[in-house]
Design a protein around this motif. Structure first.
Motif, PDB file in Angstrom:
ATOM      1  N   ARG A   1       0.826  -0.527  -0.030  1.00 33.82           N
ATOM      2  CA  ARG A   1      -0.208  -0.004   0.024  1.00 33.82           C
ATOM      3  C   ARG A   1       0.619   1.375  -0.089  1.00 33.82           C
ATOM      4  NH1 ARG A   1      -4.580  -2.130   4.611  1.00 33.82           N
ATOM      5  NH2 ARG A   1      -4.904  -3.737   2.928  1.00 33.82           N
ATOM      6  N   GLY A   2       0.386   2.350  -0.366  1.00 31.18           N
ATOM      7  CA  GLY A   2       0.398   3.678  -0.460  1.00 31.18           C
ATOM      8  C   GLY A   2       1.651   3.717  -1.396  1.00 31.18           C
ATOM      9  N   ASN A   3       1.957   3.013  -2.791  1.00 29.33           N
ATOM     10  CA  ASN A   3       3.133   2.898  -3.721  1.00 29.33           C
ATOM     11  C   ASN A   3       2.036   3.033  -5.212  1.00 29.33           C
ATOM     12  OD1 ASN A   3       5.299   2.177  -2.509  1.00 29.33           O
ATOM     13  ND2 ASN A   3       4.321   0.013  -2.228  1.00 29.33           N
ATOM     14  N   GLY A   4       0.901   4.077  -4.617  1.00 31.21           N
ATOM     15  CA  GLY A   4       0.423   3.969  -6.645  1.00 31.21           C
ATOM     16  C   GLY A   4      -0.590   2.631  -6.825  1.00 31.21           C
ATOM     17  N   ILE A   5      -0.670   1.751  -6.012  1.00 27.92           N
ATOM     18  CA  ILE A   5      -0.699   0.478  -6.644  1.00 27.92           C
ATOM     19  C   ILE A   5      -2.884   1.107  -7.084  1.00 27.92           C
ATOM     20  CG2 ILE A   5      -1.726  -1.824  -6.487  1.00 27.92           C
ATOM     21  CD1 ILE A   5       1.293  -2.469  -5.310  1.00 27.92           C
ATOM     22  N   GLY A   6      -3.567   1.257  -5.560  1.00 28.48           N
ATOM     23  CA  GLY A   6      -4.706   1.721  -5.818  1.00 28.48           C
ATOM     24  C   GLY A   6      -5.091   2.947  -6.829  1.00 28.48           C
ATOM     25  N   SER A   7      -4.109   3.211  -6.809  1.00 30.22           N
ATOM     26  CA  SER A   7      -5.023   4.226  -7.817  1.00 30.22           C
ATOM     27  C   SER A   7      -4.539   3.786  -9.144  1.00 30.22           C
ATOM     28  CB  SER A   7      -3.343   6.156  -8.114  1.00 30.22           C
ATOM     29  OG  SER A   7      -3.620   6.806  -6.342  1.00 30.22           O
ATOM     30  N   LEU A   8      -3.519   3.439  -9.596  1.00 31.27           N
ATOM     31  CA  LEU A   8      -3.567   2.410 -11.374  1.00 31.27           C
ATOM     32  C   LEU A   8      -4.873   1.600 -11.059  1.00 31.27           C
ATOM     33  CD1 LEU A   8      -0.047   1.292 -11.206  1.00 31.27           C
ATOM     34  CD2 LEU A   8      -0.895   2.689 -12.481  1.00 31.27           C
TER      35      LEU A   8
ATOM     36  N   VAL B   1     -15.978   4.399   8.692  1.00 30.41           N
ATOM     37  CA  VAL B   1     -14.042   4.093   9.255  1.00 30.41           C
ATOM     38  C   VAL B   1     -13.139   4.464   8.458  1.00 30.41           C
ATOM     39  CG1 VAL B   1     -15.741   3.236  11.602  1.00 30.41           C
ATOM     40  CG2 VAL B   1     -14.945   1.600   9.457  1.00 30.41           C
ATOM     41  N   ASN B   2     -13.856   4.748   7.206  1.00 26.24           N
ATOM     42  CA  ASN B   2     -12.111   4.697   6.169  1.00 26.24           C
ATOM     43  C   ASN B   2     -12.176   6.151   5.450  1.00 26.24           C
ATOM     44  OD1 ASN B   2     -11.015   3.810   5.105  1.00 26.24           O
ATOM     45  ND2 ASN B   2     -11.269   1.856   3.541  1.00 26.24           N
ATOM     46  N   PRO B   3     -12.102   7.178   6.023  1.00 25.25           N
ATOM     47  CA  PRO B   3     -11.924   8.459   5.332  1.00 25.25           C
ATOM     48  C   PRO B   3     -10.642   8.096   4.215  1.00 25.25           C
ATOM     49  CG  PRO B   3     -11.303   8.435   7.898  1.00 25.25           C
ATOM     50  CD  PRO B   3     -11.379   6.641   7.405  1.00 25.25           C
TER      51      PRO B   3
HETATM   52  C1  COA Z   1      -7.565   1.456  -0.131  1.00 27.96           C
HETATM   53  C2  COA Z   1      -6.221   1.011  -1.075  1.00 27.96           C
HETATM   54  C3  COA Z   1      -6.981   0.121  -1.688  1.00 27.96           C
HETATM   55  C4  COA Z   1      -5.428   2.298  -1.049  1.00 27.96           C
HETATM   56  O1  COA Z   1      -4.366   1.060  -2.393  1.00 27.96           O
HETATM   57  P1  COA Z   1      -3.024   1.793  -2.656  1.00 27.96           P
HETATM   58  O2  COA Z   1      -1.821   1.529  -3.538  1.00 27.96           O
HETATM   59  O3  COA Z   1      -2.196   2.344  -1.065  1.00 27.96           O
HETATM   60  O4  COA Z   1      -3.468   3.198  -2.805  1.00 27.96           O
HETATM   61  P2  COA Z   1      -2.227   4.359  -3.478  1.00 27.96           P
HETATM   62  O5  COA Z   1      -0.821   4.117  -3.042  1.00 27.96           O
HETATM   63  O6  COA Z   1      -2.525   4.485  -4.960  1.00 27.96           O
HETATM   64  O7  COA Z   1      -2.881   6.484  -2.540  1.00 27.96           O
HETATM   65  C5  COA Z   1      -2.572   5.869  -1.169  1.00 27.96           C
HETATM   66  C6  COA Z   1      -3.441   6.387  -1.081  1.00 27.96           C
HETATM   67  O8  COA Z   1      -4.865   5.615  -0.334  1.00 27.96           O
HETATM   68  C7  COA Z   1      -5.524   5.826   0.215  1.00 27.96           C
HETATM   69  N1  COA Z   1      -5.006   5.034   1.430  1.00 27.96           N
HETATM   70  C8  COA Z   1      -6.071   4.278   2.604  1.00 27.96           C
HETATM   71  N2  COA Z   1      -5.841   3.071   3.491  1.00 27.96           N
HETATM   72  C9  COA Z   1      -4.864   3.041   3.423  1.00 27.96           C
HETATM   73  C10 COA Z   1      -3.571   2.058   3.561  1.00 27.96           C
HETATM   74  N3  COA Z   1      -4.092   1.480   4.492  1.00 27.96           N
HETATM   75  N4  COA Z   1      -2.218   2.467   3.633  1.00 27.96           N
HETATM   76  C11 COA Z   1      -1.366   2.987   2.959  1.00 27.96           C
HETATM   77  N5  COA Z   1      -3.149   4.186   1.677  1.00 27.96           N
HETATM   78  C12 COA Z   1      -4.440   3.512   2.332  1.00 27.96           C
HETATM   79  C13 COA Z   1      -4.720   7.122   1.170  1.00 27.96           C
HETATM   80  O9  COA Z   1      -5.607   8.327   1.167  1.00 27.96           O
HETATM   81  C14 COA Z   1      -3.545   6.892   0.938  1.00 27.96           C
HETATM   82  O10 COA Z   1      -2.788   8.219   0.617  1.00 27.96           O
HETATM   83  P3  COA Z   1      -2.162   9.141   1.721  1.00 27.96           P
HETATM   84  O11 COA Z   1      -0.844   7.856   1.936  1.00 27.96           O
HETATM   85  O12 COA Z   1      -1.988  10.496   1.409  1.00 27.96           O
HETATM   86  O13 COA Z   1      -2.912   9.196   3.048  1.00 27.96           O
HETATM   87  C15 COA Z   1      -5.522   0.128   0.216  1.00 27.96           C
HETATM   88  O14 COA Z   1      -5.554   1.093   1.174  1.00 27.96           O
HETATM   89  C16 COA Z   1      -6.472  -0.825   0.470  1.00 27.96           C
HETATM   90  O15 COA Z   1      -6.533  -1.902  -0.041  1.00 27.96           O
HETATM   91  N6  COA Z   1      -7.068  -0.477   1.966  1.00 27.96           N
HETATM   92  C17 COA Z   1      -7.548  -2.256   2.803  1.00 27.96           C
HETATM   93  C18 COA Z   1      -9.386  -1.825   1.844  1.00 27.96           C
HETATM   94  C19 COA Z   1     -10.169  -1.027   1.605  1.00 27.96           C
HETATM   95  O16 COA Z   1     -10.230  -0.005   3.352  1.00 27.96           O
HETATM   96  N7  COA Z   1     -10.214  -0.327   0.367  1.00 27.96           N
HETATM   97  C20 COA Z   1     -10.859   0.606   0.373  1.00 27.96           C
HETATM   98  C21 COA Z   1     -12.958  -0.163   0.702  1.00 27.96           C
HETATM   99  S1  COA Z   1     -13.966   1.666  -0.031  1.00 27.96           S
END
Ligand code: COA
Length: 206
Positions: free
Chosen positions: A120-127, A151-153
């Motif tokens: 997490r935090g490496n841009g994968i969610g954004s991709l 509970v997921n701000p």
């Molecule tokens: C939400 C999630 C998919 C984001 O994936 P990611 O690869 O970390 O996303 P990105 O790297 O593109 O972006 C990071 C941003 O995601 C968000 N984020 C939400 N939960 C996070 C976590 N546990 N760790 C890191 N980033 C998270 C934040 O906005 C973060 O930006 P910030 O560090 O400025 O706060 C991932 O954190 C996750 O799998 N969380 C658990 C499942 C979940 O909550 N899904 C969404 C349900 S609505």
């Protein structure tokens, strides 16, 4: 890191594991115990209703969506009864019904996005979000919809950065003990080009 459409053949258990790790509290209310729930998800996946992120050949992220009546997670009434039995199955079906979301015409509804905690935090969610928007474009949707819980701000902040806006919040105090959240916010993101702009050809879309 690569992003592709569809769950690779053989990665069903891995995707179920990611989903369970991210949404186990919510899904567990319907599908516990965890091993049974994960297996149920893996067995009934609609593999073409997801985009996934791969590190090498390992799935490290998944975003599920609903289109044309199917979402990533499947399994009908008979499957629930076959897995949990009739009497244990009935209340589970009621919980699953609470989680059901029906897309309006022209909408792609996201089912859940989950990235491996170590990645997490490496841009994968954004991709994954961007590829999901491309899926919506290719299916001529004009809007993407998702639900985010109170509970997921951080997830909500991520969605807002990607152009989603909150359209309504439903208070769900009855779900706090069962699933751990007390409100659900529905967010929309427009896919349609702004008025006056012509959509670029499919291959050049964002
Ligand atoms: C939400 C999630 C998919 C984001 O994936 P990611 O690869 O970390 O996303 P990105 O790297 O593109 O972006 C990071 C941003 O995601 C968000 N984020 C939400 N939960 C996070 C976590 N546990 N760790 C890191 N980033 C998270 C934040 O906005 C973060 O930006 P910030 O560090 O400025 O706060 C991932 O954190 C996750 O799998 N969380 C658990 C499942 C979940 O909550 N899904 C969404 C349900 S609505």
């Amino acid at each position: 890191m690569t992003v592709r459409r569809g769950v690779p053949d053989g990665a069903e258990e891995r995707v179920a594991e990611l989903y369970w790790e991210a949404f186990g509290r919510k899904l567990g209310a319907a599908l516990n115990p965890p091993a049974t729930g994960r297996h149920f998800i893996a067995t009934h996946l609609h593999r073409d209703r997801a985009v996934v992120a791969l590190a090498g050949d390992q799935v490290v992220g998944v975003a599920g969506f609903q289109l044309d009546g199917h979402g990533l997670t499947g399994g009908g009434v008979t499957d629930v009864f076959n897995t949990y039995g009739l009497f244990r199955g009935i209340p589970r079906l009621a919980v699953l019904a609470l989680l059901e979301r029906t897309p309006a015409p022209g909408q792609l509804v996201m089912d859940g996005i989950a990235v491996d905690a170590d990645f997490r935090g490496n841009g994968i969610g954004s991709l994954l979000l961007r590829e999901t928007f491309r899926v919506a474009v290719d299916h001529l949707c004009d809007e993407v919809r998702l639900d985010v819980i109170d509970v997921n701000p951080r997830a909500r902040a991520l969605y807002e950065r990607h152009g989603f806006t909150a359209v309504r919040t439903e208070q769900t105090p009855y779900l706090r003990r069962l699933m751990g959240f007390g409100a659900v916010t529905t967010m929309h993101r427009s896919i349609a080009p702004p008025v006056g702009e012509v959509a670029p050809p499919a291959g050049e879309r964002p």
